[in-house]
Each structure stands twice: as structure tokens, then as C-alpha cells.
Design a protein around this motif. Sequence first.
Motif, short mmCIF file in Angstrom:
data_model
loop_
_atom_site.label_atom_id
_atom_site.label_comp_id
_atom_site.label_asym_id
_atom_site.label_seq_id
_atom_site.Cartn_x
_atom_site.Cartn_y
_atom_site.Cartn_z
N SER A 313 -10.68 34.16 31.43
CA SER A 313 -12.10 34.30 31.08
C SER A 313 -12.53 33.29 30.03
N LEU A 314 -11.70 33.06 29.01
CA LEU A 314 -12.08 32.12 27.95
C LEU A 314 -12.13 30.71 28.49
N VAL A 315 -11.14 30.31 29.27
CA VAL A 315 -11.11 28.97 29.84
C VAL A 315 -12.32 28.76 30.74
N GLY A 316 -12.60 29.74 31.61
CA GLY A 316 -13.74 29.63 32.50
C GLY A 316 -15.05 29.51 31.76
N LYS A 317 -15.19 30.28 30.70
CA LYS A 317 -16.41 30.26 29.89
C LYS A 317 -16.62 28.89 29.25
N LEU A 318 -15.55 28.32 28.70
CA LEU A 318 -15.66 27.04 28.00
C LEU A 318 -16.01 25.90 28.95
N ILE A 319 -15.44 25.90 30.15
CA ILE A 319 -15.75 24.85 31.12
C ILE A 319 -17.15 25.05 31.69
N ARG A 320 -17.47 26.29 32.04
CA ARG A 320 -18.77 26.59 32.65
C ARG A 320 -19.92 26.23 31.70
N GLU A 321 -19.77 26.58 30.42
CA GLU A 321 -20.84 26.33 29.46
C GLU A 321 -20.69 24.99 28.77
N GLY A 322 -19.65 24.24 29.13
CA GLY A 322 -19.40 22.96 28.48
C GLY A 322 -20.44 21.91 28.83
N ASN A 323 -20.48 20.87 28.02
CA ASN A 323 -21.49 19.82 28.23
C ASN A 323 -21.09 18.90 29.39
N LYS A 324 -21.92 17.92 29.61
CA LYS A 324 -21.72 16.97 30.72
C LYS A 324 -20.35 16.32 30.64
N SER A 325 -19.93 15.92 29.45
CA SER A 325 -18.65 15.22 29.30
C SER A 325 -17.48 16.10 29.71
N ILE A 326 -17.51 17.38 29.30
CA ILE A 326 -16.42 18.30 29.65
C ILE A 326 -16.34 18.49 31.15
N LYS A 327 -17.48 18.67 31.79
CA LYS A 327 -17.47 18.90 33.23
C LYS A 327 -17.03 17.64 33.99
N GLN A 328 -17.43 16.48 33.51
CA GLN A 328 -17.00 15.24 34.17
C GLN A 328 -15.49 15.03 34.02
N ASP A 329 -14.96 15.36 32.84
CA ASP A 329 -13.50 15.26 32.66
C ASP A 329 -12.79 16.26 33.56
N PHE A 330 -13.38 17.45 33.69
CA PHE A 330 -12.78 18.46 34.56
C PHE A 330 -12.82 18.01 36.02
N GLU A 331 -13.89 17.31 36.40
CA GLU A 331 -13.97 16.75 37.77
C GLU A 331 -12.79 15.82 38.03
N LYS A 332 -12.48 14.97 37.05
CA LYS A 332 -11.35 14.04 37.20
C LYS A 332 -10.05 14.80 37.46
N LEU A 333 -9.86 15.84 36.68
CA LEU A 333 -8.63 16.63 36.83
C LEU A 333 -8.58 17.30 38.21
N MET A 334 -9.71 17.82 38.66
CA MET A 334 -9.75 18.51 39.95
C MET A 334 -9.51 17.54 41.11
N GLN A 335 -9.81 16.27 40.88
CA GLN A 335 -9.58 15.25 41.92
C GLN A 335 -8.18 14.67 41.85
N GLY A 336 -7.34 15.22 40.98
CA GLY A 336 -5.98 14.72 40.86
C GLY A 336 -5.82 13.63 39.82
N GLY A 337 -6.86 13.39 39.04
CA GLY A 337 -6.81 12.36 38.01
C GLY A 337 -6.23 12.86 36.71
N THR A 338 -6.24 12.00 35.69
CA THR A 338 -5.66 12.33 34.39
C THR A 338 -6.67 12.03 33.28
N LEU A 339 -6.41 12.61 32.12
CA LEU A 339 -7.19 12.35 30.91
C LEU A 339 -6.25 11.85 29.83
N ARG A 340 -6.64 10.79 29.14
CA ARG A 340 -5.85 10.30 28.00
C ARG A 340 -6.59 10.68 26.73
N LEU A 341 -5.98 11.57 25.94
CA LEU A 341 -6.68 12.15 24.81
C LEU A 341 -5.78 12.27 23.59
#
Length: 571
Positions: A313-341
Amino acid sequence: MARVVGIGHQDFGQLIQSNYFYIDKTEFIRQWWENGDAVTLITRPRRFGKTLNMSMLEYFFSVKYADKGSLFDGLAIWQEESYRQLQGTYPVISLSFANVKEASFSKARKQMCQIITNLYNRYDFLLDSGLLNENEKEIFRKVSAEMEDYIAVNSLNALSDYLARYYGKKVIILLDEYDTPMQETYVSGFWGELVEFIRTLFNATFKTNPYLERAVMTGITRVSKESIFSDLNNLAVVTSTSEAYADSFGFTEKEVFAALNEYGMEDTKEDVKKWYDGFTFGRYRDFYNPWSILNYLKTGTFSTYWANTSSNSLVGKLIREGNKSIKQDFEKLMQGGTLRLEIDEQIVYNQLNRKKNAIWSLLLASGYLKVETAEFVQETGQWFYTLALTNREVRIMFEGMVRDWFVEAEDNYNDFIKALLLNDIKAMNTYMNKVALQTFSYFDAGKRPSGEEPERFYHGFVLGLMVELADRYVLTSNRESGFGRYDIMLEPRKGAGGMDANGMDADGMDAIIIEFKVQDSDEKELSDTVASALEQIGRMQYEAALIQRGIPKEHIRKYGFAFRGKEVLIG
């Protein structure tokens, strides 16, 4: 004959006595004891054997189980005579906050105090031991679910004193799932009150406790030192990026493959690896979560066992209510991509919506992300991690989470998808407005400036498209093409086969470009905003990437989505 796989057993003694399937983790006892750390905090994802290992420690060290040494026969720790002599020789205080999941501070505090009260009830023989004076007996009897703060925060310290006197040895304290109450406080909104209470309790229990021999705490996250550990300078912290105790929690690949051999499932090793491998601890790789492996061994069926039992629930809430940048980074992950952070593993729950990269730190600690590579930058003294989704099970779990975002508008959302495939703009408008009306506030949660709402909504909508159309299209967003960056591009998958919504061969489906725009103050009508979006698609030549890949112009559809509050116009 293969051992029986018993699901859900967390009591070490019961598991061993019943001869249920068990992978020997008793080497953890030796490693921990020889490290000599006063207080050890170990974080691991859910269902990774934390509670079973804490039960194992209690059975090994506690005087309560001095006659249970036979439980360890044949296990690694029993091979050394010195450890055989150590078994059953310490008073042990063992407690868990796993069930403290209340919606208010007062209820959470009461439940934690009741857990401590239950501990005291087990040791009420101390009242007749002759070791406690009248004042101590009075305090002992005041320990209850309703006890005052001054008694509650010192209760474990006091119990340590009483037990140390009775047994003539300092105590070992085992606290399982220490951070569960804090995760719940963040979701429910009473973080500050509980943090103050827990900080004082932990200081008295683990820092200013002269009767403490050693302690182990387990949890999912490393809550920031400033939040609850500000006074604990004697704390050794082991997280998912640490190498200590790497193979003590979770199953190694060698252990998993041996189990598959035991149950005659050797031919499923590669599929098991795709579904459940991927967890990393320090530089060690190829760990599996025990819960999924045990369920697979028992059923022989692949499913999202671990992901479905975890609290998402917490993870879903943070991604769902997250800003444009969070959702775009999540899109990369869902497409099999990576994030360097750059990752800070100290979680500050009340900063999750504000602190950069905090959400990815939480996902890493929770096991939803794995470390592909780690790089230490000498100039800045910082660690950078390349992160990816852990495995197929996690990916499927997130796909289900995205679908759940639209559950209130499921019929309309599905009808919109059909209309999009059919190029039925009138129906697209009808259903999209219903979807926006039903889900707009859900993505924003009423906490952010209204100007951000459309972006939060339509990037969530993009993720929904990604999940629903993944078998037909390669969906990308915010990528360069022509002279700029488009919002959404749907490129038909080559060789997908099957029939599309028009009854055409799937390889003949059109590509789609979508541009989102919020109505500008200079635009009188939404139709003007749609025209502006379409003009931008043409002017910036977003179709260039598709044409370069051999898709004819006549098979590229372009849509402008115009937003005014919860109203949408598509053209």
C-alpha cells in the motif's frame, strides 16, 4: 523421501521437531556472536526469514530452552563444542512489533505497551523471587496497556535489570519488525507522536541499559538515525547493500537448486530463476525469497506468492501520487530499464514525498529493486547505484498495482482502450472524461497544487497504457524524436501476430503519438489546446523516429489531449 514443505512456520523449534523442509541458517549464530556488536540492526525484505532466524536465536541462547540442544543436532552450529556449551545459557527478552498496524497513535502505543505487558506476565515469578524491593514490585505491577510514559519507556530496561539479577547474567534482547509501526504511522499520518515515543523507548532499552549483553533488531527499512536512533552510537547496521550476513537471510541459488533436486523439479530451474531470482546483498547476487520458493515447491505452480503477501500500500501510494519525474522513472523500470541514482538508505518517512530518491531507497530496502552495479565516486564520497526491478514476480505485482489504480473506472478505461485501437475519437472522448472524473483526485490525493494534477493523472494513465497494451505495442514516453521530446509513442510490436481490434493482422496496426496539454490562459476553448498539441507534434516532427524505423506516415496516428481541470478533450 522429500521432506514435507510446511508453509508459514516461524517457530524454529516446531519446524525442526516436525522435520519440515528447512535450510540450515545456524551459521548466522556464530557470525553474529563472533562479530561482538552490542546492538545489530538487520534490514531485509518481508518474508526473508527474519522472524524464523530470531526464533532460532532465542532457542539457541535462552535459558528457557536449555534442554533443547537436540534441536541443533546435525546443523552447522552444533559442530563446534564451544557453541554446544553456549546453548541455553542467557536470559533472552524476545518481542515483535509485526502486528502493530494501528490507525492512530493512541492505539499503536497501547498495542506496543500490551506486548511489553505480555512479556512481564511471563516473568511474574520475579515478584516472589526476593530480588525486587517494594518500589520495584509496585512499578512491575503498573506495567499495563495503559501505563504512563515514564514506566513504558523504561520497561524493557527495568525487565533487563530484574532478569540479570535473577540469572546472574546480562540479557540478550531480540526485537523483530521494529519498523512496522512507523510504516503504518506514515500512511495514517501520526508519524511525529510515535517517533518521539519509540526514540525514548529505544534509548532506554539499547543505549542506557547496563544490563544488556547484546541485541538484534530486524526490520525492512533503516529508519533514519535522526528519527529514532539519535542516541544509539553503539548500533551496527546491516542493510541490503551490506555484505555482512548476506547468506543468512533468504535462499542462495545453490540452496534453491538443491531443493528443486530434492523434489524432482530439476527441469524447472531456469523458469524458477526468471521468476524468483534477483535479490542482491552487498556484492553477493542470486538470492531468492524463501516464501515464493517454499510455495512453488509445495504447489509446483508459478505465481506472485511473495508480492501478493507483502504490504504494497505504501509503495503504491508513493508511485501513484508521485510527480512526473517519479512516474517517468517508474516507466523506465517497467520497460526493463535501469535507474542510476545516489541512494541514502536511511529512510525518513515524513520526507518520502519531498526528499530526492527517497522512494527508490524504500523500494530497494523492500526488495522491489535490485542493485545491478555500485560505483563509489572518490571526489564526492558518494555511492551511486544502478537499479532495476528485481524479477518477473515483482514486475507482475507492479502491473497488477497499476491496473488497480483504474479499478473504480475499469469498464470505462477498458472501453477507452478499445476506442483507441479502433480510432473512434468520439468514444475516446466519452470514456476518457469518465475515467478522468473517476480517478483524477485519486492520483493527486488532494494534497498538491491543482496545476500539477493533470501531469500526475496522465503519467499514471501512461503507465496504465503500458500495462494493458504491452503485448501489442512498445510504449515509450518523453523520448527524443525529431526536434523535441514527445509525450507518448505507441509502436506496434513486430511479429506480434494475432488480430487487432479492426480484425486486421497485428503487424498492420498503426503507430500512435499522443501529446498532452493543459489549457493555457490564452486559449479560450479546449479545442484551441487540442490544436496547439497537434501543431506541436507536426512542428517538432515527433514522427521522425517511427519513419526511420520503416513505419509509413499513413500508418501513424496523432492525438492531442487537452485538459481543463477534470475535463478532457481529444482531437
